[in-house]
Scaffold this active site. Structure first.
Site, PDB file in Angstrom:
ATOM      1  NE  ARG A  59       4.059   6.766   1.526  1.00 28.56           N
ATOM      2  CZ  ARG A  59       4.222   5.417   1.905  1.00 28.56           C
ATOM      3  NH1 ARG A  59       5.022   4.613   1.262  1.00 28.56           N
ATOM      4  NH2 ARG A  59       4.088   5.236   3.139  1.00 28.56           N
ATOM      5  CG  ASN A 116       8.428  -1.913   0.305  1.00 27.18           C
ATOM      6  OD1 ASN A 116       7.735  -2.182   1.382  1.00 27.18           O
ATOM      7  ND2 ASN A 116       8.992  -0.921   0.049  1.00 27.18           N
ATOM      8  CD  GLU A 158      10.808  -7.591   5.661  1.00 27.26           C
ATOM      9  OE1 GLU A 158      10.867  -8.664   6.217  1.00 27.26           O
ATOM     10  OE2 GLU A 158      10.264  -6.866   6.283  1.00 27.26           O
ATOM     11  CB  ALA A 213       1.706   0.022   6.325  1.00 27.52           C
ATOM     12  N   PRO A 260       0.609  -1.294  -0.104  1.00 30.04           N
ATOM     13  CG  PRO A 260      -0.173  -0.869   2.175  1.00 30.04           C
ATOM     14  CD  PRO A 260       0.494  -2.056   1.223  1.00 30.04           C
ATOM     15  CG  ASN A 261      -0.265   4.288   1.257  1.00 25.74           C
ATOM     16  OD1 ASN A 261      -1.192   4.860   0.660  1.00 25.74           O
ATOM     17  ND2 ASN A 261      -0.385   3.709   2.482  1.00 25.74           N
ATOM     18  NE  ARG A 267       9.960   6.142   8.387  1.00 21.82           N
ATOM     19  CZ  ARG A 267       9.043   5.917   7.352  1.00 21.82           C
ATOM     20  NH1 ARG A 267       9.175   5.024   6.615  1.00 21.82           N
ATOM     21  NH2 ARG A 267       8.000   6.539   7.247  1.00 21.82           N
ATOM     22  CE1 TYR A 273       8.970   4.819   2.533  1.00 20.40           C
ATOM     23  CE2 TYR A 273       7.331   6.871   2.783  1.00 20.40           C
ATOM     24  CZ  TYR A 273       7.856   5.545   3.095  1.00 20.40           C
ATOM     25  OH  TYR A 273       7.326   4.879   4.403  1.00 20.40           O
ATOM     26  CG  HIS A 292      11.175  -2.419   4.759  1.00 23.05           C
ATOM     27  ND1 HIS A 292       9.799  -2.378   4.504  1.00 23.05           N
ATOM     28  CD2 HIS A 292      11.291  -3.678   5.059  1.00 23.05           C
ATOM     29  CE1 HIS A 292       9.122  -3.402   4.765  1.00 23.05           C
ATOM     30  NE2 HIS A 292      10.045  -4.293   5.373  1.00 23.05           N
TER      31      HIS A 292
HETATM   32  C1  DQA Z   1       8.121   1.077   3.708  1.00 26.50           C
HETATM   33  C2  DQA Z   1       8.323   1.131   5.284  1.00 26.50           C
HETATM   34  C3  DQA Z   1       6.846   0.974   5.882  1.00 26.50           C
HETATM   35  O1  DQA Z   1       7.085   1.269   7.308  1.00 26.50           O
HETATM   36  C4  DQA Z   1       6.053   1.932   5.414  1.00 26.50           C
HETATM   37  O2  DQA Z   1       4.678   1.814   5.884  1.00 26.50           O
HETATM   38  C5  DQA Z   1       5.932   2.059   3.970  1.00 26.50           C
HETATM   39  C6  DQA Z   1       7.038   1.761   3.208  1.00 26.50           C
HETATM   40  C7  DQA Z   1       9.558   1.266   3.025  1.00 26.50           C
HETATM   41  O3  DQA Z   1       9.497   0.909   1.883  1.00 26.50           O
HETATM   42  O4  DQA Z   1      10.598   1.920   3.663  1.00 26.50           O
HETATM   43  O5  DQA Z   1       4.804   2.288   3.201  1.00 26.50           O
HETATM   44  O6  DQA Z   1       7.994  -0.318   3.495  1.00 26.50           O
END
Ligand code: DQA
Length: 140
Positions: free
Chosen positions: A17, A71, A95, A74, A9-10, A104, A22, A97
């Site tokens: 964003r 990835n 995985e 959240a 998501p997102n 964070r 990011y 990020h």
């Molecule tokens: C994320 C880190 C997560 O905590 C966050 O909710 C994201 C992006 C990252 O790629 O840094 O949406 O996965």
């Protein structure tokens, strides 16, 4: 070699964003370049804001791809279902990020995925996806 990238998501908003966290690059433009750098790799890409769709894609690619780069954004920190899917499939999963989640909020330090992943890459920006690709290439 077939590698699937699944973004949660997102992450469709990358480039717009929170650019301080990011970056300014859209995933689409990064992905186009990645495909050019590794022309022999057959890439699949899927992004969804919906937990169940991500689980279904892990199930699908988990039996057809040589590796998955995940990835889960959240959902990493909340989804037992995604963690179970990662555990259930034979394909190795890395995985990724983009941000260093350990710098964070505390809730971002928990992952339902890490224990079942081949490895975890955090904090290298979008380059983390390429590092994951290389980790699969080195295994063959
Ligand atoms: C994320 C880190 C997560 O905590 C966050 O909710 C994201 C992006 C990252 O790629 O840094 O949406 O996965």
């Amino acid at each position: 070699m077939k590698i699937a990238i699944i973004n949660g998501p997102n992450l469709n908003l990358l480039g717009k964003r929170e650019p301080d966290v990011y970056g300014n690059t859209t995933f689409e433009s990064y992905f186009e370049n990645l495909k050019k750098v590794y022309p022999t790799i057959e890439f699949e890409y899927f992004q969804s804001n919906i937990e169940g769709e991500i689980i279904s894609k892990i199930q699908e690619f988990g039996f057809s791809a040589d590796g998955i780069i995940l990835n889960a954004a959240a959902y990493t920190h909340t989804s037992v279902g995604i963690g179970d899917a990662v555990k259930a499939v034979p394909a190795p999963i890395v995985e990724v990020h983009i941000s260093n989640v350990y710098q964070r909020e505390d809730f971002r330090h928990e992952s339902h995925i890490s224990a079942h992943a081949m490895g975890v890459i955090v904090g290298f920006g979008l380059m983390g996806y390429e590092l994951a690709v290389r980790s699969f290439m080195d295994k063959t």
